[in-house]
Design an enzyme around this catalytic site. Sequence first.
Site, mmCIF file in Angstrom:
data_model
loop_
_atom_site.group_PDB
_atom_site.id
_atom_site.type_symbol
_atom_site.label_atom_id
_atom_site.label_comp_id
_atom_site.label_asym_id
_atom_site.label_seq_id
_atom_site.Cartn_x
_atom_site.Cartn_y
_atom_site.Cartn_z
ATOM 1 N N GLU A 29 -2.528 16.977 8.485
ATOM 2 C CA GLU A 29 -3.553 16.579 9.730
ATOM 3 C C GLU A 29 -2.796 15.487 10.623
ATOM 4 O OE1 GLU A 29 -7.847 17.132 7.176
ATOM 5 O OE2 GLU A 29 -6.924 15.227 7.932
ATOM 6 N N CYS A 63 -10.210 10.937 7.046
ATOM 7 C CA CYS A 63 -8.990 11.432 6.494
ATOM 8 C C CYS A 63 -9.227 12.506 5.327
ATOM 9 C CB CYS A 63 -8.646 10.160 5.600
ATOM 10 S SG CYS A 63 -8.980 8.766 6.337
ATOM 11 N N CYS A 67 -2.858 12.808 -1.390
ATOM 12 C CA CYS A 67 -2.553 11.374 -1.497
ATOM 13 C C CYS A 67 -2.686 11.274 -3.122
ATOM 14 C CB CYS A 67 -3.511 10.778 -0.894
ATOM 15 S SG CYS A 67 -3.020 8.805 -1.312
ATOM 16 N N CYS A 116 -12.536 8.476 -0.627
ATOM 17 C CA CYS A 116 -11.615 9.282 0.444
ATOM 18 C C CYS A 116 -11.272 10.677 0.124
ATOM 19 C CB CYS A 116 -10.316 8.455 0.322
ATOM 20 S SG CYS A 116 -9.166 9.099 1.696
ATOM 21 N N CYS A 167 -3.014 9.427 14.964
ATOM 22 C CA CYS A 167 -3.141 9.019 13.682
ATOM 23 C C CYS A 167 -2.212 9.995 13.102
ATOM 24 C CB CYS A 167 -4.640 9.133 13.195
ATOM 25 S SG CYS A 167 -4.826 8.602 11.656
ATOM 26 N N CYS A 176 -8.269 6.824 -3.757
ATOM 27 C CA CYS A 176 -9.581 5.990 -3.541
ATOM 28 C C CYS A 176 -10.680 6.965 -3.670
ATOM 29 C CB CYS A 176 -9.240 5.656 -2.171
ATOM 30 S SG CYS A 176 -7.894 4.651 -1.991
HETATM 31 N N1 SAH Z 1 -3.202 5.237 2.357
HETATM 32 C C1 SAH Z 1 -3.360 4.298 3.661
HETATM 33 C C2 SAH Z 1 -3.427 5.014 4.762
HETATM 34 C C3 SAH Z 1 -4.557 6.101 4.972
HETATM 35 S S1 SAH Z 1 -6.193 5.875 5.134
HETATM 36 C C4 SAH Z 1 -4.157 3.079 3.295
HETATM 37 O O1 SAH Z 1 -4.968 3.302 2.251
HETATM 38 O O2 SAH Z 1 -4.477 2.376 4.101
HETATM 39 C C5 SAH Z 1 -6.652 4.944 6.514
HETATM 40 C C6 SAH Z 1 -8.001 4.150 6.156
HETATM 41 O O3 SAH Z 1 -9.056 4.991 6.162
HETATM 42 C C7 SAH Z 1 -7.828 3.311 4.820
HETATM 43 O O4 SAH Z 1 -8.356 2.175 5.183
HETATM 44 C C8 SAH Z 1 -8.739 4.386 3.994
HETATM 45 O O5 SAH Z 1 -9.497 3.714 3.020
HETATM 46 C C9 SAH Z 1 -9.920 4.526 5.129
HETATM 47 N N2 SAH Z 1 -10.845 5.757 4.731
HETATM 48 C C10 SAH Z 1 -10.477 6.861 4.021
HETATM 49 N N3 SAH Z 1 -11.646 7.386 3.663
HETATM 50 C C11 SAH Z 1 -12.591 7.166 4.630
HETATM 51 C C12 SAH Z 1 -13.927 7.520 4.758
HETATM 52 N N4 SAH Z 1 -14.499 8.422 4.055
HETATM 53 N N5 SAH Z 1 -14.751 6.534 5.653
HETATM 54 C C13 SAH Z 1 -14.107 5.527 6.240
HETATM 55 N N6 SAH Z 1 -12.785 5.176 6.127
HETATM 56 C C14 SAH Z 1 -11.999 5.672 5.234
#
Ligand code: SAH
Length: 340
Positions: free
Chosen positions: A93, A326, A113, A120, A106, A117
Amino acid sequence: MTEKKILVGMTTQELESFAEQMGEPRYRGRQIAAWIYRKGVINFDAMTDLPKGMREKLSQIAIINPLEVVDVKVSSDGTTKYLSKLIDGETVECVFIPHGDWDTICVSTQVGCPIGCRFCASGESYARNLSAGEIVGQVLIAKRRDNPNIVFMGMGEPMLNFDNLVKAIKLLNKEVGIGARRMTVSTVGVVQGIRRLAQLEIQVNLAVSLHAPNDELRRKLIPAKLPPISEIMKACWDYFQATKRRITFEYVLLKGINDKIEHAIELSRLLKGLPCHVNLIPYNPTVEEFERPSENAIEKFRQTLAKQGIPVTVRHEHGIEIQGACGQLRRQYLTVSERQ
Ligand code: SAH
């Protein structure tokens, strides 16, 4: 079947050599580079200054972009999310976000990944790293005007795909013409990557996804084995010394989990003195386990940081109705194709 050569991902020099291998003069490679990177054409027929015979041969032996768009979703604010198929059938994406005078694109750096997390959607599966061409290909798909901001905040952890990330940054800078200060790499806290990024000849911006002011809470949200916050902060200080660039800290606000005033105070202590900026991201619901805090709680958290002298903004999400968070679109797509 002989494999077709993929052109996006090659430097002008590599394209010059490629032209030579085809029995053409080297400057034909420079023309191809201008068409694919600067004029953004997606088929060989459009390369009108190449001889017809060469264009025909190219379409037999080469592919321009390794991505093929399979789904486009446009939100009421203009945010556009592209789902693209890669040559091996994986999907990736990228998102175009208009802000009036400027655009942000973006991009993803991995398919899925491996970090996982808990809040996420990207972490639900992991397939592989993206090549430099597959990263740049996303920008070429989403780009509408010159000089967009590029944020490496799509699927994946950029620092775990460091070599291809750097290759993509160089191509975007030198071939597509996007300024280094317009690019931001976001990491979950891969210290080695932060250190290597600081040494790069093209110095881009750094964003660190912190999400918690202490290790105990952070480990609950990010179960992957990562260095403690103290080491991440040390690398951030060194990054600032080396680049003099202000660092962004991202903090996803999760109701009742990391959104209390005491967390804001603890966070402000952690960041004190470091030229930085905190980006609060109200949770974009993807899993039932977590909720977004109330507007009131978000504002209180922001005010607490601001009062402590920490520059802070709340990131208002774009494209929530098009599964903007994401990994969401890909997840939906996977679910649908699994059902078929
Ligand atoms: N892996 C990298 C970059 C990708 S995520 C990182 O962790 O920084 C980009 C941002 O979106 C990260 O801060 C991530 O924690 C956040 N993110 C992921 N899922 C999310 C969600 N459901 N709501 C809000 N932010 C989210």
